[in-house]
Structures are given as C-alpha cells and as structure tokens.
Write a protein that holds these residues in place. Structure first.
Motif, PDB file in Angstrom:
ATOM      1  N   ALA A 282       0.817  -1.207   0.000  1.00 37.18           N
ATOM      2  CA  ALA A 282       0.000   0.000   0.000  1.00 37.18           C
ATOM      3  C   ALA A 282       0.855   1.263   0.000  1.00 37.18           C
ATOM      4  CB  ALA A 282      -0.930  -0.001   1.208  1.00 37.18           C
ATOM      5  N   LEU A 283       2.007   1.208   0.652  1.00 31.19           N
ATOM      6  CA  LEU A 283       2.856   2.394   0.790  1.00 31.19           C
ATOM      7  C   LEU A 283       4.069   2.346  -0.125  1.00 31.19           C
ATOM      8  CD1 LEU A 283       2.776   2.629   4.694  1.00 31.19           C
ATOM      9  CD2 LEU A 283       1.372   3.905   3.056  1.00 31.19           C
ATOM     10  N   HIS A 284       4.019   1.562  -1.187  1.00 32.48           N
ATOM     11  CA  HIS A 284       5.191   1.368  -2.038  1.00 32.48           C
ATOM     12  C   HIS A 284       5.737   2.678  -2.608  1.00 32.48           C
ATOM     13  CE1 HIS A 284       1.960   1.494  -5.093  1.00 32.48           C
ATOM     14  NE2 HIS A 284       2.894   1.987  -5.877  1.00 32.48           N
ATOM     15  N   ALA A 285       4.844   3.624  -2.891  1.00 33.16           N
ATOM     16  CA  ALA A 285       5.293   4.890  -3.483  1.00 33.16           C
ATOM     17  C   ALA A 285       6.092   5.735  -2.503  1.00 33.16           C
ATOM     18  CB  ALA A 285       4.092   5.677  -3.989  1.00 33.16           C
ATOM     19  N   HIS A 286       6.031   5.397  -1.217  1.00 36.55           N
ATOM     20  CA  HIS A 286       6.719   6.182  -0.194  1.00 36.55           C
ATOM     21  C   HIS A 286       7.977   5.488   0.330  1.00 36.55           C
ATOM     22  CE1 HIS A 286       3.246   8.853  -0.119  1.00 36.55           C
ATOM     23  NE2 HIS A 286       2.485   7.776  -0.029  1.00 36.55           N
ATOM     24  N   LEU A 287       8.312   4.343  -0.238  1.00 32.91           N
ATOM     25  CA  LEU A 287       9.505   3.642   0.232  1.00 32.91           C
ATOM     26  C   LEU A 287      10.752   4.416  -0.181  1.00 32.91           C
ATOM     27  CD1 LEU A 287       8.596  -0.073  -0.582  1.00 32.91           C
ATOM     28  CD2 LEU A 287       8.442   1.105   1.609  1.00 32.91           C
ATOM     29  N   PRO A 288      11.673   4.654   0.733  1.00 29.17           N
ATOM     30  CA  PRO A 288      12.850   5.469   0.415  1.00 29.17           C
ATOM     31  C   PRO A 288      13.898   4.692  -0.367  1.00 29.17           C
ATOM     32  CG  PRO A 288      12.967   4.702   2.677  1.00 29.17           C
ATOM     33  CD  PRO A 288      11.638   4.234   2.143  1.00 29.17           C
ATOM     34  N   ASN A 289      14.756   5.437  -1.042  1.00 32.11           N
ATOM     35  CA  ASN A 289      15.867   4.842  -1.765  1.00 32.11           C
ATOM     36  C   ASN A 289      17.191   5.117  -1.084  1.00 32.11           C
ATOM     37  OD1 ASN A 289      14.982   3.328  -4.007  1.00 32.11           O
ATOM     38  ND2 ASN A 289      14.401   5.186  -5.080  1.00 32.11           N
ATOM     39  N   THR A 290      17.129   5.435   0.195  1.00 33.41           N
ATOM     40  CA  THR A 290      18.353   5.804   0.904  1.00 33.41           C
ATOM     41  C   THR A 290      19.284   4.621   1.121  1.00 33.41           C
ATOM     42  OG1 THR A 290      17.114   5.539   2.967  1.00 33.41           O
ATOM     43  CG2 THR A 290      17.308   7.767   2.080  1.00 33.41           C
ATOM     44  N   ALA A 291      18.747   3.429   1.206  1.00 29.16           N
ATOM     45  CA  ALA A 291      19.569   2.241   1.459  1.00 29.16           C
ATOM     46  C   ALA A 291      19.517   1.311   0.258  1.00 29.16           C
ATOM     47  CB  ALA A 291      19.083   1.510   2.707  1.00 29.16           C
TER      48      ALA A 291
ATOM     49  N   PHE B 179      20.676  -1.884  -5.744  1.00 32.80           N
ATOM     50  CA  PHE B 179      20.063  -1.638  -7.042  1.00 32.80           C
ATOM     51  C   PHE B 179      20.673  -0.347  -7.577  1.00 32.80           C
ATOM     52  CE2 PHE B 179      15.928  -0.791  -9.502  1.00 32.80           C
ATOM     53  CZ  PHE B 179      16.219  -1.754 -10.449  1.00 32.80           C
ATOM     54  N   THR B 180      21.633  -0.469  -8.510  1.00 33.80           N
ATOM     55  CA  THR B 180      22.386   0.695  -8.972  1.00 33.80           C
ATOM     56  C   THR B 180      21.593   1.436 -10.041  1.00 33.80           C
ATOM     57  OG1 THR B 180      23.553  -0.722 -10.556  1.00 33.80           O
ATOM     58  CG2 THR B 180      24.601  -0.342  -8.430  1.00 33.80           C
TER      59      THR B 180
END
Length: 342
Positions: A51-60, A240-241
């Motif tokens: 449900a919150l996939h659009a808010h998952l960060p790419n920091t890690a 994931f580069t």
C-alpha cells in the motif's frame, strides 16, 4: 516398686502403617507450534509495504526502486502466507492474509482487464489516430533482418528503435525502407515514420547519444515524438544501482517539460517501470498507454520469460485507445505498441 516400660507390640493385631503414594513425574509438554500471530504480522507488513510502495525510500541500496520494479510479483506473498496459515492451522493468520490480498487486488485488479477501446493498425484503421511501436532491438540481436520484417508487419505509423549498432542500422534501414519512407538515426536510437519527420535533434540525457526528438507531420497535425534509452541498472552487492538512469530520467524530463508541442509521445526503454518513483520526473508529466488502455501487465523483459515492463509508450495531449506487447523477436526485449487518438 520396680516397673518396666511396655515394649511395642509386634503381634498380628498391631496396626500397619499406610505407605505414602509416590507421585509420577509430570509428562513434559510438547513444544508449541509457531504462533499464528507471527504469520498474521507478516501478512499485515506485506499489505503495508504494498500500500505504501510509493513512499519507500531509496536511501539504502535503492531498495525502494527495486521493490517498486517487482511490485506486481508481491502478490505471490498471498498464497505463500495462506499455505503457511493452513499448515499452522491458524485462523488468525488466514484472516490476516486477506489484507495483502485486498491491497494487491486494489492495485492490480484493473490491470488484469482489457481496457483497449480499439486496436487498429495505422491511421486508416483507427480513423483520427496514430499507431506507434517501440522496440529495444538489442545490439547483439542475431537476426536484425527478421526483427525488422516483424516490426514492418505490425503496420504502425511510427517506429522507435533503440540499441541500434553500427552493423545493424543499415539492415533496419534497408528492410524498413519500403514501409517507412521517412527515418532518422542518431547514435543508437532511430525513428521510422510513414509521415514526414522534421526538427530532428539529439536529446542530451547521457554523454553519448541515447535519445532523440522529431516532429511527425501527421494528417491530424504535428506530434512531437521522442525515442529514448535510459541507462541500464544492475542488482549487485551494492544494491540496485540506478544513479545514472535516474540522472538520465531527469534530463529527459527537462526536455519534455520544455517541449512546446501540445501532443507528445515518448517511446523507448526506460530501464524501470512506471511504478518506480525514481522515474517520476518523466512519468508525472505523461500517461502510460498500457496502464490506460492495455490488457494485462504487458511485461517486456526478458523476452523469453518477461517479468517486468521496462519498455513503454508514454503520451501527453493524446488519448490512448489500446496498448499491447508484441511477440518476441531476436532481441532480449519484446516490442510494445499503442494506438493513440487525437
């Protein structure tokens, strides 16, 4: 008087002491099965991530982009969790599995229906429309001539080909010449059209040519057509580069934002899905023909067993009427097509 103490009687009539019963050691309780609460928690966590996939960060490690790329496949968690709930005989877990099932159905239920309004070929079949085709032809394609003939057989009005090589470009030019009198190739990208192409120019998204723009002079008016091939991504120990791809997406987005034409079509290999929020600079400006008028997920890569849709038709100022994925060619990608109305 001499007296003596009586000796305790040992005769037959003497009372017998009652023995104390010995209690048996308690039987060890067998180890309990893993509580259904853990499975229920896993189900609710799965639903929340979907449900919150659009808010998952790419920091890690850019895991947000990776999760969004594989988002349709998160539905596999539903039967897996349901099977575990059955093994554990946990009603709580079985009920909790309804949460991710409902979220997945909400996200992708409409995708599984055919939303196409008409699926013609060319302007003659669709009336006031344009049929476009996009294909990463793969520079290692062992049969460019066969691929070109298959593409010509689709009878689209405009073709966008990416990952052209110096060796394969003359083959495509020769095989497509009869059906497409107008074409332009810049570096590894090219456009073939039934309509005259003007204002052909490179779109600088990377140090070498990976995108171009031209105006197609259709009978219903001019259309700005882009062919783009964003940088590749890799899954490795570093995660994931996507840095170079994201940079290319921002450059492409700037070009589209500055585009003066009211009707725009962007075709190509984006090396990412429409759900990947890292591509939002581009996708927020455009509509996906597959999402609006396609049938199913329309996966394109890898061609032998497609699991993601990284090739797309994105539009602005036009109405997607149908979108589809074509059969595999000699490439490692599958071609995609769409019919658009003015």
């Amino acid at each position: 008087m001499l007296t003596t103490e009586e000796e305790p009687s040992t005769g037959a009539d003497a009372p017998t002491a009652t023995p104390t019963p010995i209690k048996a050691a308690p039987t060890p309780t067998p180890p309990q099965r893993a509580p259904g609460r853990l499975l229920a928690l896993a189900a609710l966590l799965s639903a929340a991530l979907m449900a919150l996939h659009a808010h998952l960060p790419n920091t890690a490690l850019n895991l947000g982009s990776l999760f969004q790329t594989l988002l349709p496949w998160t539905g596999l968690a539903v039967p897996a969790l349901l099977a575990l709930a059955a093994v554990r005989r946990s009603r709580l877990a079985a009920v909790a599995v309804l949460a991710p099932a409902l979220v997945w159905a909400t996200l992708f239920g409409p995708t599984l229906t055919d939303k196409g309004k008409d699926r013609g070929t060319g302007t003659g079949a669709t009336g006031h429309g344009l049929t476009v085709l996009s294909h990463n032809v793969d520079e290692a394609n062992p049969d460019p001539a066969g691929t070109a003939r298959a593409l010509a057989g689709a009878k689209a009005d405009v073709l966008a080909l990416v990952e052209l090589s110096e060796e394969s470009t003359p083959v495509y030019e020769r095989e497509l010449a009869a059906a497409y009198p107008h074409h332009a190739v810049l570096g590894g990208v090219g456009l073939w059209s039934r309509h005259r192409l003007t204002a052909v120019a490179e779109v600088e998204i990377m140090p070498w040519t990976r995108a171009m723009r031209a105006t197609a002079a259709t009978p219903e008016g001019p259309v700005a057509v882009y062919a783009a091939h964003l940088a590749s991504v890799r899954v490795s120990g570093a995660g994931f580069t996507t840095a170079r791809r994201n940079e290319a997406a921002r450059a492409l987005a700037s070009a589209v934002r500055a585009e003066p034409a009211p009707r725009v079509v962007v075709l190509g290999d984006f090396n990412g899905t429409y759900q990947d929020t890292a591509l939002a600079p581009v996708t927020s400006q455009l509509r996906s023909a597959q999402r609006e008028a396609g049938d199913g997920f329309g996966f394109t890569y890898p061609a032998g067993f497609p699991v993601v849709r990284i090739d797309d038709v994105l539009v602005k100022g036009m109405d997607p009427r149908a979108s589809w994925t074509l059969p595999a060619t000699g490439s490692d990608h599958r071609p995609v097509g769409a019919t658009l109305r003015f």
